[in-house]
Design a protein around this motif. Structure first.
Motif, PDB file in Angstrom:
ATOM      1  N   THR A  24       0.914  -0.971   0.006  1.00 34.59           N
ATOM      2  CA  THR A  24       0.512  -0.006   0.563  1.00 34.59           C
ATOM      3  C   THR A  24       1.299   1.245  -0.302  1.00 34.59           C
ATOM      4  O   THR A  24       1.133   1.933  -1.057  1.00 34.59           O
ATOM      5  N   GLU A  45       9.379   3.574   7.295  1.00 31.84           N
ATOM      6  CA  GLU A  45       9.553   2.168   7.702  1.00 31.84           C
ATOM      7  C   GLU A  45      10.292   1.654   9.015  1.00 31.84           C
ATOM      8  O   GLU A  45      11.353   1.696   8.291  1.00 31.84           O
ATOM      9  N   ASN A  47      10.567  -1.343  10.016  1.00 34.55           N
ATOM     10  CA  ASN A  47      11.680  -2.633   9.831  1.00 34.55           C
ATOM     11  C   ASN A  47      12.947  -2.342   8.531  1.00 34.55           C
ATOM     12  O   ASN A  47      13.000  -0.960   8.170  1.00 34.55           O
ATOM     13  N   SER A  54       2.618  -7.832   3.710  1.00 37.36           N
ATOM     14  CA  SER A  54       3.168  -7.608   2.071  1.00 37.36           C
ATOM     15  C   SER A  54       4.677  -9.018   1.491  1.00 37.36           C
ATOM     16  O   SER A  54       4.720  -9.425   0.631  1.00 37.36           O
ATOM     17  N   PHE A  60      -1.206 -14.733  -4.368  1.00 39.72           N
ATOM     18  CA  PHE A  60      -2.597 -15.777  -4.874  1.00 39.72           C
ATOM     19  C   PHE A  60      -2.839 -13.765  -5.518  1.00 39.72           C
ATOM     20  O   PHE A  60      -2.873 -13.149  -5.117  1.00 39.72           O
ATOM     21  N   VAL A 194       7.503   5.189  13.598  1.00 40.52           N
ATOM     22  CA  VAL A 194       6.814   6.330  13.958  1.00 40.52           C
ATOM     23  C   VAL A 194       6.031   5.760  15.832  1.00 40.52           C
ATOM     24  O   VAL A 194       5.485   4.919  15.538  1.00 40.52           O
TER      25      VAL A 194
HETATM   26  C1  LIG Z   1      -1.485 -14.585   5.852  1.00 41.37           C
HETATM   27  C2  LIG Z   1      -1.616 -14.102   4.528  1.00 41.37           C
HETATM   28  C3  LIG Z   1      -1.654 -14.368   2.886  1.00 41.37           C
HETATM   29  C4  LIG Z   1      -2.219 -13.552   2.209  1.00 41.37           C
HETATM   30  N1  LIG Z   1      -2.568 -13.869   1.234  1.00 41.37           N
HETATM   31  C5  LIG Z   1      -2.679 -13.090   0.221  1.00 41.37           C
HETATM   32  C6  LIG Z   1      -2.982 -13.663  -1.544  1.00 41.37           C
HETATM   33  O1  LIG Z   1      -3.105 -14.535  -1.124  1.00 41.37           O
HETATM   34  N2  LIG Z   1      -2.365 -12.872  -2.164  1.00 41.37           N
HETATM   35  C7  LIG Z   1      -3.624 -11.182  -1.587  1.00 41.37           C
HETATM   36  O2  LIG Z   1      -3.334 -10.753  -2.381  1.00 41.37           O
HETATM   37  N3  LIG Z   1      -3.197 -10.718  -0.650  1.00 41.37           N
HETATM   38  C8  LIG Z   1      -2.701 -11.036   0.512  1.00 41.37           C
HETATM   39  N4  LIG Z   1      -3.023 -11.245   1.297  1.00 41.37           N
HETATM   40  C9  LIG Z   1      -3.359  -9.593   2.011  1.00 41.37           C
HETATM   41  C10 LIG Z   1      -2.520  -8.759   1.512  1.00 41.37           C
HETATM   42  O3  LIG Z   1      -0.751  -9.484   1.949  1.00 41.37           O
HETATM   43  C11 LIG Z   1      -2.037  -7.743   2.225  1.00 41.37           C
HETATM   44  O4  LIG Z   1      -3.775  -6.827   1.973  1.00 41.37           O
HETATM   45  C12 LIG Z   1      -0.862  -6.786   2.077  1.00 41.37           C
HETATM   46  O5  LIG Z   1      -0.072  -7.292   2.033  1.00 41.37           O
HETATM   47  C13 LIG Z   1      -0.865  -5.522   2.591  1.00 41.37           C
HETATM   48  O6  LIG Z   1      -0.220  -4.841   2.921  1.00 41.37           O
HETATM   49  P1  LIG Z   1       0.116  -3.233   3.337  1.00 41.37           P
HETATM   50  O7  LIG Z   1       0.783  -2.534   2.779  1.00 41.37           O
HETATM   51  O8  LIG Z   1      -1.472  -2.157   3.257  1.00 41.37           O
HETATM   52  O9  LIG Z   1       0.201  -3.391   4.515  1.00 41.37           O
HETATM   53  P2  LIG Z   1       1.930  -4.767   5.004  1.00 41.37           P
HETATM   54  O10 LIG Z   1       2.188  -5.104   4.188  1.00 41.37           O
HETATM   55  O11 LIG Z   1       1.293  -5.151   6.987  1.00 41.37           O
HETATM   56  O12 LIG Z   1       2.866  -3.443   5.804  1.00 41.37           O
HETATM   57  C14 LIG Z   1       2.542  -2.410   6.783  1.00 41.37           C
HETATM   58  C15 LIG Z   1       4.071  -1.546   7.151  1.00 41.37           C
HETATM   59  O13 LIG Z   1       3.576  -0.653   7.782  1.00 41.37           O
HETATM   60  C16 LIG Z   1       4.892  -1.160   8.652  1.00 41.37           C
HETATM   61  N5  LIG Z   1       4.653  -0.407   9.998  1.00 41.37           N
HETATM   62  C17 LIG Z   1       3.532  -0.327  11.115  1.00 41.37           C
HETATM   63  N6  LIG Z   1       3.529   0.148  11.921  1.00 41.37           N
HETATM   64  C18 LIG Z   1       4.350   1.436  11.460  1.00 41.37           C
HETATM   65  C19 LIG Z   1       5.404   2.243  12.317  1.00 41.37           C
HETATM   66  N7  LIG Z   1       4.490   2.722  13.902  1.00 41.37           N
HETATM   67  N8  LIG Z   1       6.298   3.325  11.698  1.00 41.37           N
HETATM   68  C20 LIG Z   1       6.459   2.709  10.824  1.00 41.37           C
HETATM   69  N9  LIG Z   1       6.289   1.578  10.522  1.00 41.37           N
HETATM   70  C21 LIG Z   1       5.252   1.068  10.078  1.00 41.37           C
HETATM   71  C22 LIG Z   1       5.058  -2.454   9.331  1.00 41.37           C
HETATM   72  O14 LIG Z   1       6.385  -2.675   9.201  1.00 41.37           O
HETATM   73  C23 LIG Z   1       5.002  -2.866   7.462  1.00 41.37           C
HETATM   74  O15 LIG Z   1       6.408  -3.101   6.836  1.00 41.37           O
HETATM   75  C24 LIG Z   1      -2.371 -11.507   3.309  1.00 41.37           C
HETATM   76  C25 LIG Z   1      -2.024 -11.954   4.024  1.00 41.37           C
HETATM   77  C26 LIG Z   1      -1.631 -12.435   5.065  1.00 41.37           C
HETATM   78  C27 LIG Z   1      -1.656 -12.115   6.785  1.00 41.37           C
END
Ligand SMILES: Cc1cc2nc3c(=O)[nH]c(=O)nc-3n(C[C@H](O)[C@H](O)[C@H](O)COP(=O)(O)OP(=O)(O)OC[C@H]3O[C@@H](n4cnc5c(N)ncnc54)[C@H](O)[C@@H]3O)c2cc1C
Length: 264
Positions: A24, A45, A47, A54, A60, A194
């Motif tokens: 995202t 970020e 980490n 992600s 999938f 953050v």
């Molecule tokens: C087990 C599992 C299987 C999945 N399988 C699929 C699939 O097969 N296909 C599919 O389309 N989707 C799948 N999903 C859903 C998909 O992975 C997520 O919707 C997507 O990765 C979300 O991305 P994001 O960037 O919103 O969140 P994230 O990838 O969780 O990123 C959030 C980031 O914010 C950072 N962060 C958090 N708090 C702070 C802070 N205070 N300061 C700085 N950084 C911070 C974290 O370290 C992290 O890197 C799956 C999810 C899970 C849990």
């Protein structure tokens, strides 16, 4: 105490701060820089690499199984369901438009759903008719009983195929998105958490510790289930997701991505 050099460079004011470097956050940065190259954008970020759902999902590349879409339409109505499916479908097209399939191991092997009762079958025609506008296919979902045997799914009653779905390598996609961001001059602060955000009418302060903050015009929260930490009024409840990974299975007949029970 930070030096003046640090405060005037790494921690200087930006137009946009994105918290979280998952899919995202990275896609948001790309969209902003493509539309407004002059805006300064930094992704913070916590980490050392993007480390959230992600980098820990199943890979999938899907936009909704038959029973998932039926359930969504009953819960939130067709308009919202179709909006959601359209965004997911276009998202998959966008990934393939930006990155060559071989660089992210994208495989269009089809999505399948195992169905063990007849009720959802009665909805196939209606769902196909609704999705025709999105996928361009007259039959997004079709019954493929012959493949039950081919895939070795002996005890399943029905198998529904969706030829528009596939799978990809999430780690490689993340790396490609990072490359793209670097090319667009998106800045990064990895290993930086953050702690809190202070939003005033004209300016936002994003705190990295009690006395270190970065000013910004706009902040975008891409922290997934952790977002409720910052936006306390939003009711976001983290849910557990889990992947079980086996050793390679010799002679495995399954090819594609497989769903069951409303996508779960
Ligand atoms: C087990 C599992 C299987 C999945 N399988 C699929 C699939 O097969 N296909 C599919 O389309 N989707 C799948 N999903 C859903 C998909 O992975 C997520 O919707 C997507 O990765 C979300 O991305 P994001 O960037 O919103 O969140 P994230 O990838 O969780 O990123 C959030 C980031 O914010 C950072 N962060 C958090 N708090 C702070 C802070 N205070 N300061 C700085 N950084 C911070 C974290 O370290 C992290 O890197 C799956 C999810 C899970 C849990």
């Amino acid at each position: 105490m930070n030096s003046i050099w640090e405060l005037e460079t790494f921690y200087r004011k930006r137009n946009v701060i994105i918290i979280g470097a998952g899919f995202t956050g990275l896609w948001s940065a790309i969209s902003i820089k493509e539309k407004h190259p002059e805006k300064s954008v930094v992704i913070i970020e916590r980490n050392t690499i993007p480390l959230g759902a992600s980098s820990r999902n199943a890979g999938f590349a899907c936009f909704g199984s038959l029973t998932e879409i039926i359930a969504d339409s009953q819960k939130m109505g067709w308009d919202k369901t179709l909006q959601l499916v359209k965004m997911r479908f276009e998202g998959l097209q966008k990934i393939r438009h930006y990155f060559h399939t071989s660089t992210i191991d994208f495989e269009l092997n089809g999505g399948y759903e195992i169905v063990n009762n007849e009720a959802p079958l009665a909805h196939i025609e209606v769902v196909n008719e609704k999705l025709k506008m999105i996928t361009g296919l007259t039959h997004t979902y079709s019954l493929k009983q012959d493949k039950i045997k081919v895939f070795g799914l002996g005890k399943s009653s029905f198998l529904i195929e969706n030829p528009c779905e596939g799978s990809l390598h999430s780690g490689k996609l993340l790396q490609k998105l990072l490359e793209k961001c670097h090319g667009l001059n998106v800045e990064f602060l990895f290993g930086t958490e953050v702690t809190h955000v202070e939003e005033a009418t004209t300016e936002v302060k994003v705190y990295l510790s009690a006395d270190l903050f970065i000013k910004t015009d706009q902040v975008i929260y891409c922290t997934n289930a952790f977002t409720s930490k910052f936006l306390e009024k939003e009711q976001i409840t983290p849910a557990r997701g889990q992947i079980l990974l086996t050793e390679p299975i010799e002679g495995l007949k399954l090819k594609g991505t497989f769903h069951y029970d409303e996508g779960y």
